[in-house]
Design a protein around this motif. Structure first.
Motif, short mmCIF file in Angstrom:
data_model
loop_
_atom_site.label_atom_id
_atom_site.label_comp_id
_atom_site.label_asym_id
_atom_site.label_seq_id
_atom_site.Cartn_x
_atom_site.Cartn_y
_atom_site.Cartn_z
N LEU A 40 0.95 -78.36 -44.60
CA LEU A 40 1.67 -77.12 -44.90
C LEU A 40 0.99 -76.36 -46.03
N PRO A 41 1.05 -75.03 -46.02
CA PRO A 41 1.75 -74.16 -45.06
C PRO A 41 0.85 -73.69 -43.91
N TYR A 42 -0.31 -74.32 -43.76
CA TYR A 42 -1.30 -73.78 -42.83
C TYR A 42 -1.05 -74.20 -41.37
N THR A 43 -0.56 -75.43 -41.19
CA THR A 43 -0.35 -75.92 -39.82
C THR A 43 1.09 -76.42 -39.68
N MET A 44 1.29 -77.72 -39.59
CA MET A 44 2.65 -78.26 -39.40
C MET A 44 2.86 -79.44 -40.34
N ASP A 45 4.11 -79.86 -40.44
CA ASP A 45 4.39 -81.02 -41.29
C ASP A 45 4.30 -82.30 -40.46
N VAL A 46 4.45 -83.44 -41.12
CA VAL A 46 4.26 -84.72 -40.43
C VAL A 46 5.35 -84.96 -39.38
N ASP A 47 6.55 -84.42 -39.60
CA ASP A 47 7.61 -84.59 -38.61
C ASP A 47 7.27 -83.87 -37.31
N GLN A 48 6.78 -82.63 -37.42
CA GLN A 48 6.37 -81.89 -36.23
C GLN A 48 5.22 -82.61 -35.52
N ALA A 49 4.25 -83.06 -36.30
CA ALA A 49 3.08 -83.72 -35.72
C ALA A 49 3.50 -85.01 -35.01
N ALA A 50 4.37 -85.79 -35.64
CA ALA A 50 4.81 -87.05 -35.02
C ALA A 50 5.61 -86.77 -33.76
N SER A 51 6.44 -85.73 -33.78
CA SER A 51 7.22 -85.38 -32.60
C SER A 51 6.32 -85.00 -31.43
N ALA A 52 5.30 -84.19 -31.70
CA ALA A 52 4.38 -83.78 -30.64
C ALA A 52 3.59 -84.96 -30.09
N VAL A 53 3.09 -85.79 -30.99
CA VAL A 53 2.32 -86.97 -30.57
C VAL A 53 3.18 -87.90 -29.74
N SER A 54 4.43 -88.05 -30.12
CA SER A 54 5.34 -88.92 -29.38
C SER A 54 5.63 -88.37 -27.98
N GLU A 55 5.40 -87.07 -27.80
CA GLU A 55 5.62 -86.47 -26.49
C GLU A 55 4.39 -86.58 -25.59
N PHE A 56 3.19 -86.27 -26.12
CA PHE A 56 2.03 -86.33 -25.23
C PHE A 56 1.34 -87.69 -25.20
N LYS A 57 1.68 -88.54 -26.15
CA LYS A 57 1.33 -89.97 -26.12
C LYS A 57 -0.15 -90.26 -25.86
N PRO A 58 -1.01 -89.91 -26.80
CA PRO A 58 -2.39 -90.36 -26.70
C PRO A 58 -2.46 -91.87 -26.90
N THR A 59 -3.52 -92.49 -26.45
CA THR A 59 -3.66 -93.92 -26.67
C THR A 59 -3.85 -94.23 -28.15
N ILE A 60 -4.68 -93.41 -28.80
CA ILE A 60 -4.97 -93.56 -30.24
C ILE A 60 -4.83 -92.19 -30.88
N VAL A 61 -4.26 -92.13 -32.08
CA VAL A 61 -4.20 -90.86 -32.81
C VAL A 61 -4.68 -91.07 -34.24
N TYR A 62 -5.47 -90.13 -34.68
CA TYR A 62 -5.92 -90.07 -36.08
C TYR A 62 -5.29 -88.84 -36.73
N PRO A 63 -4.45 -89.01 -37.75
CA PRO A 63 -4.08 -87.84 -38.53
C PRO A 63 -5.29 -87.39 -39.35
N TYR A 64 -5.61 -86.11 -39.26
CA TYR A 64 -6.71 -85.56 -40.05
C TYR A 64 -6.30 -84.17 -40.54
N HIS A 65 -7.17 -83.53 -41.32
CA HIS A 65 -6.85 -82.18 -41.80
C HIS A 65 -5.44 -82.19 -42.42
N TYR A 66 -5.23 -83.09 -43.40
CA TYR A 66 -3.88 -83.24 -43.95
C TYR A 66 -3.80 -82.93 -45.45
N ARG A 67 -4.68 -82.06 -45.92
CA ARG A 67 -4.60 -81.58 -47.30
C ARG A 67 -4.04 -80.16 -47.29
#
Length: 246
Positions: free
Chosen positions: A187-214
């Motif tokens: 934040l404020p440039y992209t999304m917060d961790v709750d939004q990111a986790a919600s999206a990832v939980s929907e499209f379900k990649p095999t592996i996910v790396y959180p990046y670009h988190y500053r």
């Protein structure tokens, strides 16, 4: 003494950038986190940099890239100083039009412009440009729809998704068959961790790396992101890496 210090710096750079190996149907892909939203991938004799940023020195020990993917016009994605410090004379640049218009074309082997939805086979690799943008869509958005690209890159039968600067947009949530995802959260440039986790939980990649988190408030809570994904999509493996070694 100078040569010794150079070797020491290269060794330090390699040790800082802890690498992962992803098994594919035909060999392995080496993933090296570099800095912020910058990633290096090596597959057989192909090297790809995504959003080179941070100065040429952070790429010490890396191969010269065959492909560079750039997602957007902002300086942590299209960083001309970093590009100018690298040997890209034989490199193919893939970028949206607004980035391509700013690039000194003579410095690269070629520039390929992709817009949202475009798919090209480049150096034997299928690359698809995916929308990335802020919600809600407004005239003063930092990342308006259509300007920048996320990318899906296929290597060895595996699909690697790079979100670029985006929020949990419908196009992300509708992704299918993603093996490895790199998802932003600042934040404020992209999304917060709750939004990111919600999206990832929907499209379900095999592996996910959180990046670009500053973001403006420091580093996002990627441990919270991992906890949320583990609870809602236990089949998704969350891998935490140090994208800010300094």
């Amino acid at each position: 003494m100078k040569n010794f210090l150079t070797l020491l710096f290269i060794a330090f750079s390699i040790s800082v950038h802890a690498q992962d190996m992803i098994k594919t149907d035909d060999g392995e892909v080496k993933i090296t986190p570099i800095l912020h939203g910058t990633v290096a991938l090596d597959y057989k004799d192909l090297t790809i940099f995504v959003d080179p940023y941070g100065g040429a020195e952070v790429f010490s020990g890396q191969n010269i890239p065959d492909l560079v993917l750039i997602t957007d016009i902002h300086g942590d994605h299209h960083n001309q100083e970093t590009l100018d410090g690298l040997d890209l004379s034989q490199t193919v640049i893939v970028a949206p039009k607004e980035v391509a218009d700013k690039l000194p074309a003579a410095k690269y082997k070629s520039i390929i412009i992709l817009g949202n939805g475009d798919v090209e086979n480049i150096l034997g690799t299928r690359i698809e440009a995916i929308p990335m943008y802020n919600l809600p869509e407004t005239d003063d958005s930092r990342h308006p729809k259509g300007r920048g690209n996320g990318y899906i890159v296929e290597l060895g039968g595996k699909s690697f998704y790079f979100s670029g600067d985006t929020e949990d947009i419908p196009e992300m949530r509708a992704l299918e068959g993603i093996d490895v995802a790199f998802v932003c959260m600042n934040l404020p440039y992209t999304m917060d961790v709750d939004q990111a986790a919600s999206a990832v939980s929907e499209f379900k990649p095999t592996i996910v790396y959180p990046y670009h988190y500053r973001g403006t408030e420091g580093l996002s809570d990627v441990e919270k992101f991992k906890t949320l994904v583990n609870a809602s999509a236990p089949g998704v493996e969350v891998r935490l890496k140090n994208w800010y070694p300094n």
